[in-house]
Write an enzyme that holds these catalytic residues in place. Structure first.
Site, PDB file in Angstrom:
ATOM      1  N   SER A  70       0.807  -1.218   0.000  1.00  0.00           N
ATOM      2  CA  SER A  70       0.000   0.000   0.000  1.00  0.00           C
ATOM      3  C   SER A  70       0.840   1.268   0.000  1.00  0.00           C
ATOM      4  CB  SER A  70      -0.946  -0.007   1.212  1.00  0.00           C
ATOM      5  OG  SER A  70      -0.206  -0.097   2.422  1.00  0.00           O
ATOM      6  N   GLY A 110       4.305  -8.878   3.925  1.00  0.00           N
ATOM      7  CA  GLY A 110       2.871  -8.860   4.175  1.00  0.00           C
ATOM      8  C   GLY A 110       2.052  -8.853   2.895  1.00  0.00           C
ATOM      9  N   GLU A 140      11.014  -8.909  -3.853  1.00  0.00           N
ATOM     10  CA  GLU A 140      11.454  -7.689  -3.187  1.00  0.00           C
ATOM     11  C   GLU A 140      12.907  -7.803  -2.725  1.00  0.00           C
ATOM     12  OE1 GLU A 140       7.298  -5.947  -1.290  1.00  0.00           O
ATOM     13  OE2 GLU A 140       8.419  -7.478  -0.192  1.00  0.00           O
TER      14      GLU A 140
END
Length: 235
Positions: A30, A98, A105
């Protein structure tokens, strides 16, 4: 201000470190989504950049903004990666994953000269482990891998429930690489380095969400404004 406003503020500050002509790793989640939105506005104004996304979701978002994308096969070394985190401690050690993209990543972050972490201030912790540690595993032999993860973690003092992450459809969540994720609710992790080393010994483990000695800078935004932390600063 809302939490989303803090995330956007952290992303905006991180963009001040992005220079024209850079190759940039784009994170997932997010907070990273705010970064992509803001970068898209700069690209629309002619900003020169090439980016490597850390997930299919980030790639799709970047394409909507016409952000030029490349791959680590074409550009194996990046100038900078900007990504979020689920937790960051006083030594800039992280828990990530998460959003389910921890493998890509970590590959992108370690292929970069520097990594900037962006987050709202709630992600700051004294000790890692409040957020369950994600561990990416291959589907084959899941029960055996899960048992070994539990046993090896116990050897370094980490105990707690280990669950297979579920997806929105009720089936096990699958990463972009087709793997599964074990969420390990260990509580406080006393020795992150030892746990990381033990998890790497489990054959079915692909990667874990401990990002140790990777972050160059952490940008936290909250009610008190923005904090910029580097490896010389304790939280």
């Amino acid at each position: 201000m809302s939490t989303e406003s803090y995330k956007r503020a952290a992303a905006a500050r991180a963009l001040t470190y992005v220079e024209p002509g850079m190759t940039l790793g784009l994170g997932t989640g997010s907070t990273a989504a705010h970064l992509v939105n803001l970068l898209g506005l700069k690209v629309a104004d002619g900003f020169d950049i090439r980016c490597v996304p850390t997930s299919e979701a980030t790639a799709e978002q970047a394409r909507r903004f016409h952000i030029p994308l490349t791959t680590l096969d074409d550009v194996p070394f990046l100038d900078l990666t900007i990504d979020g985190a689920d937790e960051v401690d006083g030594h800039l050690q992280l828990i990530k994953g998460g959003g389910g993209a921890l493998l890509r990543e970590k590959i992108v972050a370690t292929a970069s000269e520097r990594m900037i972490v962006i987050a709202d201030v709630s992600k700051k912790v004294e000790q890692l482990g409040r957020f369950p540690l994600p561990v990416e595993v291959v589907p084959f032999g899941l029960a055996a891998t899960r048992l070994l993860v539990s046993e090896y973690a116990q050897e370094v003092g980490c105990l707690g429930d280990i669950s297979v992450r579920g997806g929105k459809d009720g089936a096990p969540f699958k990463t972009d690489s087709g793997n599964l994720i074990l969420d390990c609710a260990f509580g406080k992790i006393e020795d992150a380095e030892a746990l990381d080393a033990m998890l790497k010994l489990v054959p079915g483990v692909v990667e874990n969400g401990l990002f140790l000695d990777i972050a160059w800078k952490v940008i936290l935004a909250g009610p008190g404004g923005i904090e910029e932390l580097d490896m010389t600063v304790d939280l």
